[in-house]
Design an enzyme around this catalytic site. Sequence first.
Site, PDB file in Angstrom:
ATOM      1  N   TYR A  93     -23.281  -2.597   9.048  1.00 22.53           N
ATOM      2  CA  TYR A  93     -23.478  -3.898   8.379  1.00 22.53           C
ATOM      3  C   TYR A  93     -24.593  -4.691   9.063  1.00 22.53           C
ATOM      4  O   TYR A  93     -25.566  -5.123   8.415  1.00 22.53           O
ATOM      5  CB  TYR A  93     -22.159  -4.680   8.381  1.00 22.53           C
ATOM      6  CG  TYR A  93     -22.314  -6.143   8.032  1.00 22.53           C
ATOM      7  CD1 TYR A  93     -22.861  -6.538   6.810  1.00 22.53           C
ATOM      8  CD2 TYR A  93     -21.920  -7.143   8.931  1.00 22.53           C
ATOM      9  CE1 TYR A  93     -23.008  -7.885   6.494  1.00 22.53           C
ATOM     10  CE2 TYR A  93     -22.060  -8.485   8.623  1.00 22.53           C
ATOM     11  CZ  TYR A  93     -22.608  -8.852   7.404  1.00 22.53           C
ATOM     12  OH  TYR A  93     -22.766 -10.182   7.097  1.00 22.53           O
ATOM     13  N   ASN A 103     -26.506  -0.888  -1.058  1.00 22.65           N
ATOM     14  CA  ASN A 103     -26.370  -2.241  -1.623  1.00 22.65           C
ATOM     15  C   ASN A 103     -27.213  -3.264  -0.859  1.00 22.65           C
ATOM     16  O   ASN A 103     -27.879  -4.106  -1.453  1.00 22.65           O
ATOM     17  CB  ASN A 103     -24.905  -2.679  -1.616  1.00 22.65           C
ATOM     18  CG  ASN A 103     -24.666  -3.854  -2.565  1.00 22.65           C
ATOM     19  OD1 ASN A 103     -24.977  -3.778  -3.754  1.00 22.65           O
ATOM     20  ND2 ASN A 103     -24.155  -4.960  -2.045  1.00 22.65           N
ATOM     21  N   GLY A 161     -17.218 -11.355  -6.248  1.00 26.88           N
ATOM     22  CA  GLY A 161     -17.305 -12.766  -6.644  1.00 26.88           C
ATOM     23  C   GLY A 161     -16.273 -13.143  -7.682  1.00 26.88           C
ATOM     24  O   GLY A 161     -15.410 -12.327  -8.055  1.00 26.88           O
ATOM     25  N   PHE A 176     -27.541 -14.261  -1.268  1.00 26.67           N
ATOM     26  CA  PHE A 176     -26.232 -14.224  -0.597  1.00 26.67           C
ATOM     27  C   PHE A 176     -25.445 -12.982  -0.998  1.00 26.67           C
ATOM     28  O   PHE A 176     -24.247 -12.897  -0.717  1.00 26.67           O
ATOM     29  CB  PHE A 176     -25.402 -15.459  -0.990  1.00 26.67           C
ATOM     30  CG  PHE A 176     -26.014 -16.762  -0.597  1.00 26.67           C
ATOM     31  CD1 PHE A 176     -25.898 -17.245   0.697  1.00 26.67           C
ATOM     32  CD2 PHE A 176     -26.729 -17.518  -1.513  1.00 26.67           C
ATOM     33  CE1 PHE A 176     -26.467 -18.440   1.071  1.00 26.67           C
ATOM     34  CE2 PHE A 176     -27.299 -18.727  -1.156  1.00 26.67           C
ATOM     35  CZ  PHE A 176     -27.172 -19.185   0.140  1.00 26.67           C
ATOM     36  N   LEU A 182     -20.427  -9.625  -9.622  1.00 26.98           N
ATOM     37  CA  LEU A 182     -18.983  -9.908  -9.574  1.00 26.98           C
ATOM     38  C   LEU A 182     -18.194  -8.845  -8.807  1.00 26.98           C
ATOM     39  O   LEU A 182     -16.978  -8.736  -8.978  1.00 26.98           O
ATOM     40  CB  LEU A 182     -18.399 -10.087 -10.991  1.00 26.98           C
ATOM     41  CG  LEU A 182     -19.010 -11.245 -11.802  1.00 26.98           C
ATOM     42  CD1 LEU A 182     -18.418 -11.277 -13.207  1.00 26.98           C
ATOM     43  CD2 LEU A 182     -18.767 -12.582 -11.102  1.00 26.98           C
ATOM     44  N   TYR A 187     -18.222 -16.368  -1.665  1.00 28.17           N
ATOM     45  CA  TYR A 187     -17.698 -17.407  -0.767  1.00 28.17           C
ATOM     46  C   TYR A 187     -18.785 -18.411  -0.372  1.00 28.17           C
ATOM     47  O   TYR A 187     -18.671 -19.623  -0.609  1.00 28.17           O
ATOM     48  CB  TYR A 187     -17.109 -16.705   0.457  1.00 28.17           C
ATOM     49  CG  TYR A 187     -16.653 -17.571   1.588  1.00 28.17           C
ATOM     50  CD1 TYR A 187     -15.845 -18.681   1.363  1.00 28.17           C
ATOM     51  CD2 TYR A 187     -17.006 -17.267   2.901  1.00 28.17           C
ATOM     52  CE1 TYR A 187     -15.421 -19.463   2.422  1.00 28.17           C
ATOM     53  CE2 TYR A 187     -16.579 -18.045   3.961  1.00 28.17           C
ATOM     54  CZ  TYR A 187     -15.792 -19.150   3.715  1.00 28.17           C
ATOM     55  OH  TYR A 187     -15.376 -19.923   4.770  1.00 28.17           O
TER      56      TYR A 187
END
Length: 183
Positions: free
Chosen positions: A145, A96, A41, A77, A38, A16
């Site tokens: 997060y 991640n 994405g 990002f 991806l 995004y």
Amino acid sequence: MKERNGTVLVIGGTGYIGSHMVKLLTESGRKLFVLDDLSTGHRSLLNSCKHIVGKLGDRELLKHIFNENEIIAVMHFAAYSLVGESVSSPLKYYINNITETIALLEEMINHGPMKFIFSSTAAVYGEPKQTPIVENHPCRPTNPYGSTKLCIEKLLRQCDQAYGLKFICLRYSMQPEQIRLQR
Ligand SMILES: NC(=O)c1ccc[n+]([C@@H]2O[C@H](COP(=O)([O-])OP(=O)(O)OC[C@H]3O[C@@H](n4cnc5c(N)ncnc54)[C@H](O)[C@@H]3O)[C@@H](O)[C@H]2O)c1
């Protein structure tokens, strides 16, 4: 042979926010390279730019990119960013958002110098004591997060001290009216 071309590596460039950055860089004539796995994405956004599909923590891939291109800056990002999911699957988020980013930072430092732009989040502040949130508001994230982002912010400060890594962190949120930059 390394291309001497002042390229910006955009990681998460089909997501995004990253895809808007790719559009801006392309329009300004900047050479860029996109790395994206991806996972969230969009493959169709890769058509117009030099890219590799893969994970940002893949050291062999990073070595290849840094050896073949003169990367002057990395814009990061690429993260998992759903607060609720981070509570139910914290390990997925720590792996991640932290483990992969540590591999990236180490390869950047080995192949540097490069500047680093980190897509952080206003979630590092946690429950605001006052709004709008000023930049130096205490950081007390209330979910995994936000914790993963704050952890990388701290590591970046330490990497600057130890290795001279120059960076900025962008702490944006979905409620821009709540954020005010400290002058
Ligand atoms: N969207 C928002 O409102 C918002 C607000 C504050 C901060 N952020 C942060 O901005 C960044 C981008 O957010 P977004 O909304 O565009 O998310 P997004 O999910 O749309 O984009 C993330 C991109 O990164 C890729 N990716 C994820 N993990 C990867 C990995 N390990 N290796 C390679 N590619 C990987 C995904 O495939 C995707 O293209 C994130 O770091 C997020 O935490 C977003």
